[in-house]
Design a protein around this motif. Sequence first.
Motif, PDB file in Angstrom:
ATOM      1  N   LYS A 220       4.563 -13.070 -20.473  1.00 25.25           N
ATOM      2  CA  LYS A 220       4.460 -14.375 -19.817  1.00 25.25           C
ATOM      3  C   LYS A 220       3.139 -14.507 -19.049  1.00 25.25           C
ATOM      4  CE  LYS A 220       8.635 -15.903 -20.853  1.00 25.25           C
ATOM      5  NZ  LYS A 220       8.880 -17.136 -21.663  1.00 25.25           N
ATOM      6  N   GLY A 221       2.279 -13.504 -19.174  1.00 20.96           N
ATOM      7  CA  GLY A 221       1.001 -13.506 -18.466  1.00 20.96           C
ATOM      8  C   GLY A 221       1.144 -13.335 -16.970  1.00 20.96           C
ATOM      9  N   ALA A 222       2.235 -12.666 -16.545  1.00 17.17           N
ATOM     10  CA  ALA A 222       2.544 -12.577 -15.120  1.00 17.17           C
ATOM     11  C   ALA A 222       2.205 -11.242 -14.478  1.00 17.17           C
ATOM     12  CB  ALA A 222       4.028 -12.879 -14.904  1.00 17.17           C
TER      13      ALA A 222
ATOM     14  N   ILE B  36       7.248  -5.600 -20.002  1.00 13.56           N
ATOM     15  CA  ILE B  36       6.848  -6.403 -21.160  1.00 13.56           C
ATOM     16  C   ILE B  36       7.264  -7.862 -20.970  1.00 13.56           C
ATOM     17  CG2 ILE B  36       7.259  -6.758 -23.630  1.00 13.56           C
ATOM     18  CD1 ILE B  36       7.521  -3.677 -23.851  1.00 13.56           C
ATOM     19  N   TRP B  37       8.443  -8.074 -20.413  1.00  9.16           N
ATOM     20  CA  TRP B  37       8.957  -9.420 -20.111  1.00  9.16           C
ATOM     21  C   TRP B  37       7.956 -10.212 -19.267  1.00  9.16           C
ATOM     22  CZ3 TRP B  37      12.416 -10.349 -15.419  1.00  9.16           C
ATOM     23  CH2 TRP B  37      13.028 -11.605 -15.452  1.00  9.16           C
TER      24      TRP B  37
ATOM     25  N   PRO C 105       8.789 -12.500 -11.554  1.00 13.10           N
ATOM     26  CA  PRO C 105       9.714 -12.694 -12.683  1.00 13.10           C
ATOM     27  C   PRO C 105       9.650 -14.129 -13.210  1.00 13.10           C
ATOM     28  CG  PRO C 105      10.802 -11.524 -10.900  1.00 13.10           C
ATOM     29  CD  PRO C 105       9.485 -11.997 -10.347  1.00 13.10           C
ATOM     30  N   PRO C 106       9.689 -14.297 -14.532  1.00 12.42           N
ATOM     31  CA  PRO C 106       9.687 -15.646 -15.101  1.00 12.42           C
ATOM     32  C   PRO C 106      10.860 -16.460 -14.569  1.00 12.42           C
ATOM     33  CG  PRO C 106       9.361 -13.984 -16.806  1.00 12.42           C
ATOM     34  CD  PRO C 106       9.732 -13.245 -15.556  1.00 12.42           C
TER      35      PRO C 106
END
Length: 218
Positions: A111-113, A106-107, A210-211
């Motif tokens: 972030k659209g990643a 979800i993280w 990862p953001p």
Amino acid sequence: MLAPATLIVSALHAQPTEDSYLEEGKTYHQPAKISPSQLDGFSIYTDSQSKLTRTALESIPTSKWLKYKYGGSSPAAGGFDCSGAMYYVLRKAGYKPPRTSAQQFIWLRDKGAINKVSEKVTKLDDPSISKLKPGDLLFWTGTYAPTDGRTVKITHVSMYLGKEKDGRHVMAGATKGRSYRGKRGDGFGVYDFKLPGKGSRSKFVGYGTPPAPPVRKK
């Protein structure tokens, strides 16, 4: 039928060693560890890719066998589960990840990643895998039946390391049962990255970067 001498040799080879054990007819080994220099093109990884993969590899113990441990998220716990290993590695690299595999998915998703991959895809040369980069998180569903009420049914996560120089795709993570070069491992280490075959209960659902961690104020 095998000759008696062959049976003896086979039995000797089946005996567990100090870095393996036998359980329910299956042999589990201490997970592999490789160096960054074994990854093809590591010298041209971006700073973030280099930091993530190097941190993951340097976090894999050599002297102590950290077997898979549900709920574990640090060496002090005596082992890791899959998301605990990623939580530990990412935090060491300066990131701020959530704890569970579903939360980590979800993280990235928020972030659209996330790059989604159809469960019909079984080969890593599929176009949907083309954006995969070292340091990306890899997500599966169906590896077990979650009972914690999660709405996103992600059940497994690992980190993509890239390719070894012989072209083998590899990942870092904590698991019990995945293999590296034919040896089934138990714990936190390096494993071959392969997509589930047709009929497998587990499904690979996607991957993502990862953001970026927050910038520290000087």
